[in-house]
Design a protein around this motif. Structure first.
Motif, mmCIF file in Angstrom:
data_model
loop_
_atom_site.group_PDB
_atom_site.id
_atom_site.type_symbol
_atom_site.label_atom_id
_atom_site.label_comp_id
_atom_site.label_asym_id
_atom_site.label_seq_id
_atom_site.Cartn_x
_atom_site.Cartn_y
_atom_site.Cartn_z
ATOM 1 N N GLU A 94 0.811 -1.220 0.000
ATOM 2 C CA GLU A 94 0.000 0.000 0.000
ATOM 3 C C GLU A 94 0.843 1.269 0.000
ATOM 4 O OE1 GLU A 94 -2.734 -0.179 3.216
ATOM 5 O OE2 GLU A 94 -3.717 -2.040 2.522
ATOM 6 N N PHE A 95 2.109 1.169 0.319
ATOM 7 C CA PHE A 95 2.972 2.349 0.359
ATOM 8 C C PHE A 95 3.603 2.653 -0.992
ATOM 9 C CE2 PHE A 95 3.828 1.015 4.998
ATOM 10 C CZ PHE A 95 2.625 1.587 5.395
ATOM 11 N N LEU A 96 3.481 1.734 -1.924
ATOM 12 C CA LEU A 96 4.130 1.919 -3.226
ATOM 13 C C LEU A 96 3.068 2.063 -4.320
ATOM 14 C CD1 LEU A 96 7.035 -0.701 -2.935
ATOM 15 C CD2 LEU A 96 7.118 1.773 -2.505
ATOM 16 N N ARG A 97 2.286 3.145 -4.234
ATOM 17 C CA ARG A 97 1.267 3.447 -5.228
ATOM 18 C C ARG A 97 1.474 4.873 -5.751
ATOM 19 N NH1 ARG A 97 -4.110 1.098 -2.073
ATOM 20 N NH2 ARG A 97 -3.692 -1.145 -2.433
ATOM 21 N N TRP A 98 1.147 5.064 -7.028
ATOM 22 C CA TRP A 98 1.299 6.373 -7.646
ATOM 23 C C TRP A 98 0.363 6.494 -8.840
ATOM 24 C CZ3 TRP A 98 4.677 2.410 -8.470
ATOM 25 C CH2 TRP A 98 4.940 2.062 -9.792
ATOM 26 N N ASN A 99 0.220 7.713 -9.304
ATOM 27 C CA ASN A 99 -0.581 8.014 -10.493
ATOM 28 C C ASN A 99 0.362 8.134 -11.680
ATOM 29 O OD1 ASN A 99 -2.451 8.783 -12.373
ATOM 30 N ND2 ASN A 99 -3.043 10.697 -11.360
ATOM 31 N N PRO A 100 0.255 7.246 -12.661
ATOM 32 C CA PRO A 100 1.186 7.296 -13.800
ATOM 33 C C PRO A 100 1.181 8.638 -14.524
ATOM 34 C CG PRO A 100 -0.034 5.235 -13.803
ATOM 35 C CD PRO A 100 -0.671 6.108 -12.765
ATOM 36 N N PRO A 134 17.687 -16.001 -0.996
ATOM 37 C CA PRO A 134 17.203 -15.720 -2.354
ATOM 38 C C PRO A 134 18.234 -14.956 -3.172
ATOM 39 C CG PRO A 134 16.132 -14.279 -0.754
ATOM 40 C CD PRO A 134 16.922 -15.272 0.027
ATOM 41 N N VAL A 135 18.220 -15.208 -4.468
ATOM 42 C CA VAL A 135 19.101 -14.490 -5.379
ATOM 43 C C VAL A 135 18.669 -13.022 -5.418
ATOM 44 C CG1 VAL A 135 19.946 -14.375 -7.749
ATOM 45 C CG2 VAL A 135 19.433 -16.593 -6.698
ATOM 46 N N PRO A 136 19.617 -12.063 -5.342
ATOM 47 C CA PRO A 136 19.241 -10.626 -5.340
ATOM 48 C C PRO A 136 18.719 -10.181 -6.704
ATOM 49 C CG PRO A 136 21.626 -10.878 -5.392
ATOM 50 C CD PRO A 136 21.079 -12.253 -5.197
ATOM 51 N N THR A 137 17.468 -10.510 -6.964
ATOM 52 C CA THR A 137 16.842 -10.104 -8.225
ATOM 53 C C THR A 137 15.946 -8.892 -7.994
ATOM 54 O OG1 THR A 137 15.021 -11.646 -7.814
ATOM 55 C CG2 THR A 137 16.880 -12.447 -9.124
ATOM 56 N N ASN A 138 15.513 -8.292 -9.087
ATOM 57 C CA ASN A 138 14.630 -7.132 -9.009
ATOM 58 C C ASN A 138 13.182 -7.565 -8.855
ATOM 59 O OD1 ASN A 138 16.757 -5.339 -9.320
ATOM 60 N ND2 ASN A 138 16.567 -5.307 -11.554
ATOM 61 N N ALA A 139 12.427 -6.741 -8.182
ATOM 62 C CA ALA A 139 10.988 -6.941 -8.035
ATOM 63 C C ALA A 139 10.263 -5.973 -8.961
ATOM 64 C CB ALA A 139 10.557 -6.717 -6.591
ATOM 65 N N LEU A 140 9.181 -6.447 -9.592
ATOM 66 C CA LEU A 140 8.376 -5.612 -10.467
ATOM 67 C C LEU A 140 7.286 -4.948 -9.633
ATOM 68 C CD1 LEU A 140 9.785 -7.572 -12.536
ATOM 69 C CD2 LEU A 140 7.741 -7.290 -13.949
ATOM 70 N N ILE A 141 7.310 -3.593 -9.594
ATOM 71 C CA ILE A 141 6.366 -2.818 -8.789
ATOM 72 C C ILE A 141 5.427 -2.092 -9.749
ATOM 73 C CG2 ILE A 141 6.120 -1.071 -6.994
ATOM 74 C CD1 ILE A 141 9.030 -1.637 -6.206
ATOM 75 N N HIS A 142 4.137 -2.331 -9.624
ATOM 76 C CA HIS A 142 3.130 -1.696 -10.462
ATOM 77 C C HIS A 142 2.550 -0.481 -9.753
ATOM 78 C CE1 HIS A 142 3.009 -5.142 -13.325
ATOM 79 N NE2 HIS A 142 3.356 -5.826 -12.236
ATOM 80 N N TYR A 143 1.950 0.392 -10.556
ATOM 81 C CA TYR A 143 1.471 1.675 -10.010
ATOM 82 C C TYR A 143 0.344 1.490 -8.991
ATOM 83 C CZ TYR A 143 -2.560 1.224 -13.117
ATOM 84 O OH TYR A 143 -3.700 0.796 -13.745
ATOM 85 N N ILE A 147 2.978 -6.208 -6.450
ATOM 86 C CA ILE A 147 4.399 -6.531 -6.609
ATOM 87 C C ILE A 147 4.520 -7.980 -7.064
ATOM 88 C CG2 ILE A 147 6.625 -6.753 -5.428
ATOM 89 C CD1 ILE A 147 5.777 -4.529 -3.565
ATOM 90 N N ASN A 148 5.377 -8.191 -8.042
ATOM 91 C CA ASN A 148 5.726 -9.538 -8.509
ATOM 92 C C ASN A 148 7.228 -9.738 -8.293
ATOM 93 O OD1 ASN A 148 3.469 -8.495 -10.671
ATOM 94 N ND2 ASN A 148 3.151 -10.620 -10.077
ATOM 95 N N TRP A 149 7.542 -10.804 -7.562
ATOM 96 C CA TRP A 149 8.950 -11.085 -7.277
ATOM 97 C C TRP A 149 9.221 -12.558 -7.602
ATOM 98 C CZ3 TRP A 149 11.547 -11.998 -1.932
ATOM 99 C CH2 TRP A 149 12.946 -11.971 -2.091
ATOM 100 N N ASN A 150 9.991 -12.783 -8.628
ATOM 101 C CA ASN A 150 10.358 -14.132 -9.061
ATOM 102 C C ASN A 150 11.818 -14.402 -8.704
ATOM 103 O OD1 ASN A 150 7.795 -14.286 -10.162
ATOM 104 N ND2 ASN A 150 8.464 -13.671 -12.200
ATOM 105 N N VAL A 151 12.046 -15.534 -8.018
ATOM 106 C CA VAL A 151 13.386 -15.855 -7.517
ATOM 107 C C VAL A 151 13.720 -17.299 -7.854
ATOM 108 C CG1 VAL A 151 14.904 -15.902 -5.505
ATOM 109 C CG2 VAL A 151 13.020 -14.261 -5.603
ATOM 110 N N PRO A 152 14.846 -17.565 -8.522
ATOM 111 C CA PRO A 152 15.297 -18.959 -8.702
ATOM 112 C C PRO A 152 16.069 -19.421 -7.467
ATOM 113 C CG PRO A 152 16.739 -17.488 -9.902
ATOM 114 C CD PRO A 152 15.683 -16.621 -9.288
ATOM 115 N N MET A 153 15.779 -20.652 -7.012
ATOM 116 C CA MET A 153 16.431 -21.161 -5.810
ATOM 117 C C MET A 153 16.650 -22.661 -5.937
ATOM 118 S SD MET A 153 14.701 -19.108 -2.625
ATOM 119 C CE MET A 153 16.051 -19.618 -1.586
ATOM 120 N N ILE A 154 17.557 -23.174 -5.138
ATOM 121 C CA ILE A 154 17.821 -24.604 -5.020
ATOM 122 C C ILE A 154 17.547 -25.009 -3.581
ATOM 123 C CG2 ILE A 154 19.575 -26.414 -5.113
ATOM 124 C CD1 ILE A 154 20.898 -24.958 -7.383
ATOM 125 N N PHE A 155 16.610 -25.928 -3.412
ATOM 126 C CA PHE A 155 16.214 -26.390 -2.089
ATOM 127 C C PHE A 155 16.783 -27.773 -1.825
ATOM 128 C CE2 PHE A 155 12.264 -23.637 -2.658
ATOM 129 C CZ PHE A 155 12.810 -22.600 -1.927
#
Length: 481
Positions: A94-100, A134-143, A147-155
């Protein structure tokens, strides 16, 4: 005049280039300023430690998806499974919202996940030395704050390996995920579908993936008064048995069949026992190879271990029975003759059933042979001694009688005058009678030894049939699983 025109043309060109460069720089500066301004506005009062809700009672809904990439390894001995997965997490900040419209139409930004709040989802049944980072990947933040965060990992996680049907086993390993600190009132965890995404799965050379269903579970722990949500992905895999059939089962079956062929060796060759002992030791070596690849548990015994144990017992029993057969084969008639009941059982009842023919008639029983041989030898020896004694008496006392009344008398010989020819003839007759008695004794002994050979051949055939039935039955039962 020409020089002035040339100078004016040069100044005009430089002025045009400066205007072009200035216009491009101004446009780039405007775009950078919009992104920087957006980042500055969003991060001005942002705290990545706090859960991103304005109202503390608001529950953060987390959609957790998994894409199974590969089954790397299944360690049966240490009860571990290694998986390569892609984690796909979706939630709303809720803190990461904006008007495009206020930021030149920017709708999506890509920031490092370390700059924003991320859920503390951990692998509950992790068996690695450290929990996977988790691998330090970028998260996709929408207006709109999604948030979409995809991380490849080995368990590397615990898996209860049930090796009862090894190597035809099917394993189901549970991979458990959940929040470590947030209960169900703060984070509501949901799976993205009823199964993991298998579209990117890479086939394994050892395992067949049957499926990876995902289920949601609300768990209440004794330590806390609240409940936690867990997601459990069950990896259902089946082993490909071809490698184990060719490298473990086939050599053992061949070794076991060598035991069967060993019974076709003649008992008198002396090589059968050595062959069985070598086969027994080979099975022990292969059994140790299997033991090193299965978990050391007493709850259940793997199928291949039971099969190899049965083969080992069968070969060991064959070796012991072969020793008994060889003992009977080389049995001496002077020690113990063949009992009548054993000879009749093997030759008149078992031998026809085993297609080995039938002994029509036994010349004499061994007891009769022994008694006849002993009595004949006794009579012959006594007869020879009596004649020698009579001959000495006749020479010394000129006595022509056959002997005293207390001794057993031989056949009456007519009284003949002493002559060297008669003395030589009597000696030759005595020698002939003695040789005949020895030959008769040897003949009876050979007949007794022949009886032992016939009995042992029937017993050997019975053992061969039992071994073939055990080997065929156990192998078919093993392969039918």
């Amino acid at each position: 005049m020409a020089t002035v025109n040339q100078m004016l043309h040069t100044y005009t060109m430089w002025a045009f280039l400066l205007l072009m460069i200035g216009g491009t720089a101004t446009s780039t500066q405007a775009n950078i300023s919009a992104q920087q301004r957006l980042m500055g506005d969003l991060m001005q009062y942002y705290n990545r430690i706090l859960r991103p809700v304005f109202n503390a009672s608001t529950v953060t809904t987390l959609v957790y998806g998994l894409a199974l990439m590969q089954v790397i390894d299944v360690d049966e001995k240490n009860l571990r499974i290694s998986l390569s997965v892609w984690l796909r997490q979706e939630w709303t900040d809720e803190f990461l919202r904006w008007n495009p419209a206020d930021y030149d139409g920017i709708e999506v930004i890509r920031w490092p996940a370390s700059l924003i709040w991320t859920p503390d989802i951990v692998l509950y049944n992790n068996v690695n030395d450290d929990f996977p980072e988790p691998v330090p990947t970028n998260a996709l933040i929408h207006y709109d704050g999604s948030i979409n965060w995809n991380v490849p990992m080995i368990f590397k996680c615990y898996c209860n390996i049930i090796s009862l049907d090894y190597p035809f086993d099917n394993q189901k390993c549970d991979i458990v995920f959940g929040s470590w600190t947030y209960d169900i009132k703060e984070i509501d965890l949901h799976g993205k579908g009823d199964s993991a995404d298998l579209s990117v799965y890479l086939e394994s050379g050892e395992w067949i993936l049957n499926g990876a269903p995902v289920r949601r579970e609300v768990k209440h722990f004794n330590c806390c008064d609240v409940s936690y949500v867990r997601l459990i992905m069950t990896v259902d895999i089946t082993r490909k048995p071809m490698y184990f059939l060719l490298n473990m089962l086939l050599p053992n079956v061949i070794i076991a069949f060598i035991t069967v062929w060993g019974f076709f060796l003649p008992p008198g060759s002396g090589e059968r026992t050595s062959l069985f002992i070598t086969t027994f030791l080979s099975l022990i070596v292969f059994q140790q190879l299997v033991v090193n690849s299965i978990p050391p548990t007493s709850d259940h015994t793997p199928l291949i271990s039971r099969y190899l144990t049965l083969l080992t017992l069968m070969v060991g029993l064959s070796c012991c029975l072969t020793i008994i057969v060889l003992h009977l084969y080389h049995h001496s008639a002077h020690v113990r003759p063949v009992p009548d009941w054993l000879f009749n059982l093997t030759q008149y009842y078992l031998s026809p059933c085993l297609c080995m023919g039938r002994q029509n008639k036994r010349s004499k029983s061994n007891n009769d042979v022994k008694s006849s041989v002993d009595s004949q030898s006794y009579r012959t020896n006594r007869k020879i001694c009596w004649r020698k004694r009579s001959y000495n008496i006749r020479r010394e006392e000129n006595y022509s009688g056959p002997g005293s009344d207390n001794e057993e008398r031989v056949d009456e010989q007519p009284k003949l005058p002493k002559s060297p020819a008669k003395e030589k003839l009597d000696a030759i007759l005595e020698c002939i009678e003695y040789l005949c008695s020895i030959q008769s004794t040897k003949q009876k002994k050979n007949e007794s030894l022949k009886d032992w050979v016939l009995v042992t051949s029937v017993i050997d055939r019975i053992i061969l049939i039992i071994v073939i039935l055990l080997l065929a039955t156990s192998t078919v039962a093993f392969l039918s699983r």
